[in-house]
Design a protein around this motif. Sequence first.
Motif, PDB file in Angstrom:
ATOM      1  N   THR A  36       6.570  11.237   5.874  1.00  0.00           N
ATOM      2  CA  THR A  36       6.756  10.741   4.517  1.00  0.00           C
ATOM      3  C   THR A  36       8.053   9.955   4.488  1.00  0.00           C
ATOM      4  OG1 THR A  36       5.651  12.692   3.609  1.00  0.00           O
ATOM      5  CG2 THR A  36       6.959  11.373   2.083  1.00  0.00           C
ATOM      6  N   ARG A  38      10.264   6.749   2.123  1.00  0.00           N
ATOM      7  CA  ARG A  38      10.391   5.788   1.022  1.00  0.00           C
ATOM      8  C   ARG A  38      10.852   4.465   1.598  1.00  0.00           C
ATOM      9  NH1 ARG A  38      14.013   8.182  -3.565  1.00  0.00           N
ATOM     10  NH2 ARG A  38      13.988   5.971  -4.028  1.00  0.00           N
ATOM     11  N   ARG A  95       6.336   4.824  -1.572  1.00  0.00           N
ATOM     12  CA  ARG A  95       6.373   5.900  -0.579  1.00  0.00           C
ATOM     13  C   ARG A  95       5.129   5.840   0.288  1.00  0.00           C
ATOM     14  NH1 ARG A  95       5.855  11.051  -3.380  1.00  0.00           N
ATOM     15  NH2 ARG A  95       3.686  10.917  -2.825  1.00  0.00           N
ATOM     16  N   ARG A  97       2.983   8.041   3.119  1.00  0.00           N
ATOM     17  CA  ARG A  97       2.779   9.381   3.688  1.00  0.00           C
ATOM     18  C   ARG A  97       1.580   9.315   4.625  1.00  0.00           C
ATOM     19  NH1 ARG A  97       4.087  14.764   2.295  1.00  0.00           N
ATOM     20  NH2 ARG A  97       2.518  16.235   2.972  1.00  0.00           N
ATOM     21  N   THR A  99      -0.712  11.757   7.145  1.00  0.00           N
ATOM     22  CA  THR A  99      -1.026  13.134   7.506  1.00  0.00           C
ATOM     23  C   THR A  99      -2.177  13.110   8.496  1.00  0.00           C
ATOM     24  OG1 THR A  99      -0.417  13.826   5.271  1.00  0.00           O
ATOM     25  CG2 THR A  99      -1.612  15.419   6.622  1.00  0.00           C
ATOM     26  N   GLU A 110      -1.414   7.638   2.464  1.00  0.00           N
ATOM     27  CA  GLU A 110      -1.130   7.617   1.030  1.00  0.00           C
ATOM     28  C   GLU A 110       0.044   6.679   0.772  1.00  0.00           C
ATOM     29  OE1 GLU A 110      -0.296  11.586  -0.261  1.00  0.00           O
ATOM     30  OE2 GLU A 110      -2.153  12.366   0.565  1.00  0.00           O
ATOM     31  N   THR A 112       2.318   5.489  -2.514  1.00  0.00           N
ATOM     32  CA  THR A 112       2.627   5.781  -3.912  1.00  0.00           C
ATOM     33  C   THR A 112       3.571   4.712  -4.439  1.00  0.00           C
ATOM     34  OG1 THR A 112       2.395   8.130  -3.461  1.00  0.00           O
ATOM     35  CG2 THR A 112       3.551   7.528  -5.482  1.00  0.00           C
ATOM     36  N   THR A 160      -0.963   6.997  -6.661  1.00  0.00           N
ATOM     37  CA  THR A 160      -1.105   7.025  -5.214  1.00  0.00           C
ATOM     38  C   THR A 160      -2.462   6.476  -4.845  1.00  0.00           C
ATOM     39  OG1 THR A 160       0.333   8.956  -5.028  1.00  0.00           O
ATOM     40  CG2 THR A 160      -1.138   8.511  -3.172  1.00  0.00           C
ATOM     41  N   TRP A 162      -4.903   6.115  -1.716  1.00  0.00           N
ATOM     42  CA  TRP A 162      -5.041   6.812  -0.439  1.00  0.00           C
ATOM     43  C   TRP A 162      -6.348   6.404   0.244  1.00  0.00           C
ATOM     44  CZ3 TRP A 162      -9.433   9.665   0.075  1.00  0.00           C
ATOM     45  CH2 TRP A 162     -10.096  10.015  -1.118  1.00  0.00           C
TER      46      TRP A 162
END
Length: 168
Positions: A36, A38, A95, A97, A99, A110, A112, A160, A162
């Motif tokens: 994650t 920014r 942001r 992310r 996973t 993701e 955001t 978000t 995704w």
Amino acid sequence: MNADIAHSTAPRPEPTQPTTLIRPFTIRPFTIRPLTIRLSATRRGARLARHLAAEQLDRWGRPYGTDANRTATLLVAELAANAVLHGRARGRDFRLRLTLYPQDPVLRIEVTDPRPERRPPLPGTLPLPSPDLDPGRGFLLVEALSTHWGTTGGDPYTKTVWCEVALK
């Protein structure tokens, strides 16, 4: 004198502070810590998101140049570019992310941004872009290359976007 103390059979006093039990380090199976980060809502931030995603996938065992790395990197690039172009608010970052779910294996991406009122069309309802215009194909790529995608809003200040992609 040190020899006398080291071999003394006199009882030792109990420690006054409680001892801390140190547990051995164990790796949980099928758990990979997500990335994650920014990034600035600029073209440079979007480009950095793409580079960081490619590097992280390489660390997770999906080397540069493989189909899995290229596909996931392209999806990150599209979502980050949309966050910069359509989800930008002055002074606010976006942001990223990533996973990895290695059991399947599936990567969830993701992005955001601070513009919850500007949502993309729903999956499956994307209009075909005009053949004369270059823009408007980003979400068509996301829909074609990912297994699932969508938009969520966790709070009233962000959204978000995704997608999930199968990594073979």
